[in-house]
Design an enzyme around this catalytic site. Structure first.
Site, PDB file in Angstrom:
ATOM      1  N   LYS A   1      35.705  42.380  38.227  1.00  0.00           N
ATOM      2  CA  LYS A   1      35.936  42.784  39.629  1.00  0.00           C
ATOM      3  C   LYS A   1      37.413  42.990  39.922  1.00  0.00           C
ATOM      4  O   LYS A   1      37.799  43.958  40.593  1.00  0.00           O
ATOM      5  CB  LYS A   1      35.361  41.735  40.591  1.00  0.00           C
ATOM      6  CG  LYS A   1      33.871  41.666  40.663  1.00  0.00           C
ATOM      7  CD  LYS A   1      33.404  40.777  41.799  1.00  0.00           C
ATOM      8  CE  LYS A   1      33.932  39.363  41.719  1.00  0.00           C
ATOM      9  NZ  LYS A   1      33.447  38.636  40.521  1.00  0.00           N
TER      10      LYS A   1
ATOM     11  N   VAL B  90      39.890  43.706  37.865  1.00  0.00           N
ATOM     12  CA  VAL B  90      40.419  44.888  37.186  1.00  0.00           C
ATOM     13  C   VAL B  90      39.947  46.160  37.884  1.00  0.00           C
ATOM     14  O   VAL B  90      40.715  47.114  38.044  1.00  0.00           O
ATOM     15  CB  VAL B  90      40.014  44.871  35.699  1.00  0.00           C
ATOM     16  CG1 VAL B  90      40.426  46.171  35.018  1.00  0.00           C
ATOM     17  CG2 VAL B  90      40.668  43.696  34.983  1.00  0.00           C
TER      18      VAL B  90
ATOM     19  N   LYS C 147      41.207  38.791  49.718  1.00  0.00           N
ATOM     20  CA  LYS C 147      40.423  37.873  48.891  1.00  0.00           C
ATOM     21  C   LYS C 147      39.976  36.745  49.826  1.00  0.00           C
ATOM     22  O   LYS C 147      40.754  35.842  50.130  1.00  0.00           O
ATOM     23  CB  LYS C 147      41.281  37.310  47.752  1.00  0.00           C
ATOM     24  CG  LYS C 147      40.525  36.421  46.782  1.00  0.00           C
ATOM     25  CD  LYS C 147      39.681  37.225  45.817  1.00  0.00           C
ATOM     26  CE  LYS C 147      39.003  36.311  44.801  1.00  0.00           C
ATOM     27  NZ  LYS C 147      38.175  37.070  43.837  1.00  0.00           N
TER      28      LYS C 147
ATOM     29  N   ASP D  45      44.001  36.205  41.852  1.00  0.00           N
ATOM     30  CA  ASP D  45      43.492  37.561  41.659  1.00  0.00           C
ATOM     31  C   ASP D  45      44.353  38.609  42.367  1.00  0.00           C
ATOM     32  O   ASP D  45      44.537  39.722  41.860  1.00  0.00           O
ATOM     33  CB  ASP D  45      42.048  37.658  42.154  1.00  0.00           C
ATOM     34  CG  ASP D  45      41.088  36.886  41.267  1.00  0.00           C
ATOM     35  OD1 ASP D  45      41.458  36.556  40.127  1.00  0.00           O
ATOM     36  OD2 ASP D  45      39.960  36.612  41.718  1.00  0.00           O
TER      37      ASP D  45
ATOM     38  N   GLU E   7      37.713  41.850  47.900  1.00  0.00           N
ATOM     39  CA  GLU E   7      37.190  41.406  46.606  1.00  0.00           C
ATOM     40  C   GLU E   7      36.493  40.060  46.738  1.00  0.00           C
ATOM     41  O   GLU E   7      37.104  39.063  47.140  1.00  0.00           O
ATOM     42  CB  GLU E   7      38.300  41.303  45.559  1.00  0.00           C
ATOM     43  CG  GLU E   7      37.744  40.955  44.184  1.00  0.00           C
ATOM     44  CD  GLU E   7      38.800  40.569  43.166  1.00  0.00           C
ATOM     45  OE1 GLU E   7      38.463  39.836  42.220  1.00  0.00           O
ATOM     46  OE2 GLU E   7      39.962  40.992  43.322  1.00  0.00           O
ATOM     47  N   GLY E   8      35.212  40.039  46.395  1.00  0.00           N
ATOM     48  CA  GLY E   8      34.436  38.816  46.493  1.00  0.00           C
ATOM     49  C   GLY E   8      34.732  37.840  45.367  1.00  0.00           C
ATOM     50  O   GLY E   8      35.560  38.088  44.490  1.00  0.00           O
ATOM     51  N   ALA E   9      34.023  36.718  45.416  1.00  0.00           N
ATOM     52  CA  ALA E   9      34.124  35.686  44.384  1.00  0.00           C
ATOM     53  C   ALA E   9      32.743  35.528  43.764  1.00  0.00           C
ATOM     54  O   ALA E   9      31.796  35.141  44.450  1.00  0.00           O
ATOM     55  CB  ALA E   9      34.593  34.362  44.988  1.00  0.00           C
TER      56      ALA E   9
ATOM     57  N   SER F 211      33.483  46.159  32.111  1.00  0.00           N
ATOM     58  CA  SER F 211      34.119  45.999  30.815  1.00  0.00           C
ATOM     59  C   SER F 211      33.276  46.702  29.757  1.00  0.00           C
ATOM     60  O   SER F 211      32.386  46.099  29.150  1.00  0.00           O
ATOM     61  CB  SER F 211      34.271  44.500  30.476  1.00  0.00           C
ATOM     62  OG  SER F 211      34.949  44.314  29.258  1.00  0.00           O
TER      63      SER F 211
ATOM     64  N   GLY G  46      39.245  45.187  27.863  1.00  0.00           N
ATOM     65  CA  GLY G  46      40.656  44.958  27.588  1.00  0.00           C
ATOM     66  C   GLY G  46      41.613  45.728  28.469  1.00  0.00           C
ATOM     67  O   GLY G  46      42.834  45.642  28.270  1.00  0.00           O
TER      68      GLY G  46
END
Length: 237
Positions: free
Chosen positions: A15, A17, A37, A50, A109-111, A171, A202
């Site tokens: 998330k 990235v 956040k 983050d 951005e969530g957790a 990813s 990556g």
């Protein structure tokens, strides 16, 4: 879109990235960007969280963190153990409404996943998105098991009347297995929303300049990039 909520089907799936890639693409247009956040866990006072990683990779963005807890737990659990109240969906929505008067794009951005609780009263990121009437971008892993998680997330969003913007693979492996390759075809149907990107495994280890230069090739046109789902699927199929 002036507000995008970035959620996921779980934790540690990309998330941050993906959020950084959104910042890189919007920043390249000259947009003023804020990243909220609501709850940061697993990071101590003074340590980079983050938001710091988003700014490092993606570029200039005003970061706002509502609560932080050092223990690496769900926000409601971490808040309870810290003797704190946590954060309410209304507080998230109010903060976003203030930010959107000053910034062209606000990313939230969530957790963890969509229905992870912010506090013991039960508020979640989905509740905040509903209050904001903001679309949710869902980040998911590439491999086996992701279809069920994406389907459940999509169902939860539709039950609340929240728009799902689409799905991004957080990813994408350098050597995808059969399940990952097949999931490129199956994810849109499972989610009930389009596949909007695939960030290479990556990517977060790239130098910032390299990350920003490459971000447009990871996300689709509706997110400001040039990634093409059909061409990508055909290439790896």
């Amino acid at each position: 879109m002036s507000v995008i909520v970035v959620s996921g089907t779980g934790t540690e799936i990309g998330k941050t990235v993906v959020t950084a890639a959104l910042v890189a693409l919007a920043g390249a247009t000259g947009a003023r960007i804020a990243v909220l956040k609501p709850a940061q866990t697993g990071v101590g006072p003074g340590e980079p969280g983050d938001l710091a990683e988003v700014a490092r990779l993606g570029g200039e963005a005003h970061g706002v963190e509502l609560v932080r807890f050092g223990e690496p737990l769900a926000p409601a659990t971490a808040a309870r153990r810290a003797g704190a109240a946590g954060v309410r969906a209304e507080e998230v929505a109010e903060t976003v409404e203030k930010l959107r008067t000053e910034y062209d794009l606000v990313l939230v951005e969530g957790a963890g996943g969509l229905l992870v609780r912010f506090h013991d009263g039960g508020d979640t990121l989905a509740d905040a998105a509903r209050l904001l009437a903001a679309p949710v971008l869902v980040v998911t892993p590439a491999g086996l098991g992701t279809l069920n998680s994406v389907a459940l997330t999509g169902e939860a969003l539709r039950a609340r009347g929240v728009e799902q913007l689409g799905v991004v693979v957080g990813s994408w492996p350098e050597v995808p297995d059969l399940a990952a390759r097949c999931n490129l075809v199956d994810l849109p149907e499972a989610a009930g929303a389009p596949l909007l990107g695939a960030v290479p495994e990556g990517a977060g280890r790239l130098a910032p300049a390299e990350f920003r230069a490459a971000a447009g090739g990871w996300l689709g046109p509706s997110l400001g990039g040039g990634w093409d789902a059909e061409a990508f699927t055909a290439a790896v199929g």
